[in-house]
Design a protein around this motif. Structure first.
Motif, mmCIF file in Angstrom:
data_model
loop_
_atom_site.group_PDB
_atom_site.id
_atom_site.type_symbol
_atom_site.label_atom_id
_atom_site.label_comp_id
_atom_site.label_asym_id
_atom_site.label_seq_id
_atom_site.Cartn_x
_atom_site.Cartn_y
_atom_site.Cartn_z
ATOM 1 N N SER A 51 2.298 12.737 -50.206
ATOM 2 C CA SER A 51 1.001 12.620 -50.875
ATOM 3 C C SER A 51 -0.152 12.652 -49.870
ATOM 4 O O SER A 51 -1.128 13.391 -50.048
ATOM 5 N N VAL A 52 -0.041 11.854 -48.810
ATOM 6 C CA VAL A 52 -1.118 11.743 -47.818
ATOM 7 C C VAL A 52 -1.363 13.078 -47.123
ATOM 8 O O VAL A 52 -2.523 13.501 -46.949
ATOM 9 N N MET A 53 -0.305 13.763 -46.719
ATOM 10 C CA MET A 53 -0.456 15.026 -46.007
ATOM 11 C C MET A 53 -1.129 16.085 -46.880
ATOM 12 O O MET A 53 -2.037 16.795 -46.432
ATOM 13 N N ILE A 57 -4.782 17.970 -46.579
ATOM 14 C CA ILE A 57 -4.935 19.431 -46.550
ATOM 15 C C ILE A 57 -5.987 19.873 -47.555
ATOM 16 O O ILE A 57 -6.847 20.721 -47.252
ATOM 17 N N GLN A 58 -5.949 19.303 -48.747
ATOM 18 C CA GLN A 58 -6.933 19.663 -49.771
ATOM 19 C C GLN A 58 -8.346 19.296 -49.336
ATOM 20 O O GLN A 58 -9.287 20.076 -49.530
ATOM 21 N N MET A 59 -8.517 18.121 -48.731
ATOM 22 C CA MET A 59 -9.842 17.717 -48.255
ATOM 23 C C MET A 59 -10.299 18.602 -47.099
ATOM 24 O O MET A 59 -11.482 18.963 -47.008
ATOM 25 N N TYR A 104 -8.852 13.260 -41.892
ATOM 26 C CA TYR A 104 -8.575 12.919 -43.290
ATOM 27 C C TYR A 104 -7.344 12.021 -43.449
ATOM 28 O O TYR A 104 -6.934 11.732 -44.559
ATOM 29 N N ILE A 105 -6.761 11.584 -42.315
ATOM 30 C CA ILE A 105 -5.555 10.759 -42.351
ATOM 31 C C ILE A 105 -5.737 9.561 -41.419
ATOM 32 O O ILE A 105 -6.252 9.698 -40.311
ATOM 33 N N LYS A 106 -5.257 8.417 -41.859
ATOM 34 C CA LYS A 106 -5.292 7.231 -41.010
ATOM 35 C C LYS A 106 -4.034 7.208 -40.152
ATOM 36 O O LYS A 106 -2.915 7.128 -40.662
ATOM 37 N N GLY A 184 1.151 23.436 -49.495
ATOM 38 C CA GLY A 184 0.890 22.527 -48.390
ATOM 39 C C GLY A 184 2.162 22.202 -47.629
ATOM 40 O O GLY A 184 3.013 23.058 -47.421
ATOM 41 N N VAL A 185 2.285 20.948 -47.208
ATOM 42 C CA VAL A 185 3.491 20.488 -46.525
ATOM 43 C C VAL A 185 4.541 20.217 -47.599
ATOM 44 O O VAL A 185 4.393 19.323 -48.421
#
Length: 217
Positions: A51-53, A57-59, A104-106, A184-185
């Protein structure tokens, strides 16, 4: 009127027998409880990673355009002064990640792998790890590199157990990548014919113990 005093208690033998029974029950049940807990941890972190990846990618596409046109993650041999490969490789994996996904990722940190080829290592706050270069994304739900060790490496027997293989190939339109092109991934589906039988029984990368490569499917 006589008053009778009753005393209730357990003998030492009764206490020891009870403790023995509790110990046996615990020995039988705790491994199952622990195994179930670890399985849930792996499943939860896999779902979170996916979900995060893909949200990242979308952002990123809003700022960097369609992913099909992003710079590719490249690796190449390092050539020595004599014109021959040195056995080492270089990659733009970290630069690629910093440009397209890091905002976009922590994450805790990203660094080059000391133990496996040219791969970049991305550490997440929950203790999971992404090891990647090129189109191959290896996700370790629990494995974490310890100081002074070479824990992180691609032990193929661990595929589908300690690490799980994803691909990011949004730009290559081919039959082999029909489940990855413009996506995406995604969990590894390269060359998949769409059947459950191939996922389970493929002798090269299927979900079986005796595969010749790794259990990527």
């Amino acid at each position: 009127m006589k008053l009778y005093k009753f005393s209730f208690g357990f003998t030492l033998a009764e206490v020891l027998i009870t403790l023995g029974i509790i110990g046996i029950v615990a020995a039988l049940t705790i491994p199952n409880v622990t195994s179930h807990y670890r399985k849930k941890v792996v499943e939860t972190r896999l779902a979170k990673f996916y979900s995060v990846m893909n949200q990242a990618i979308q952002m990123s596409e809003k700022d960097n355009g369609p992913k099909e046109y992003w710079e590719h993650i490249l690796t190449e041999d390092i050539i020595g002064d004599d014109g021959n490969p040195t056995g080492e490789v270089k990659s733009n994996s970290i630069e690629w990640f910093n440009e397209y996904l890091k905002p976009y990722i922590k994450i805790l940190q990203i660094k080059e792998s000391d133990t496996f080829e040219d791969k970049a290592m991305v550490y997440f706050p929950d203790g999971s790890l992404l090891l990647f270069s090129g189109s191959s994304f290896l996700f370790y739900p629990e494995q974490y590199e310890k100081e002074g060790s070479s824990l992180i490496d691609r032990i193929r027997e661990d595929c589908g157990v300690k690490y799980f293989t994803f691909l990011f190939i949004p730009y290559e339109d081919s039959f082999a990548n029909k489940y990855h092109y413009k996506h995406g991934v995604e969990p590894y589906k390269r060359n998949w014919d769409g059947t459950t039988d191939m996922l389970k029984n493929n002798s090269y990368i299927g979900c079986r113990k005796d595969v010749s490569n790794e259990r990527a499917y």
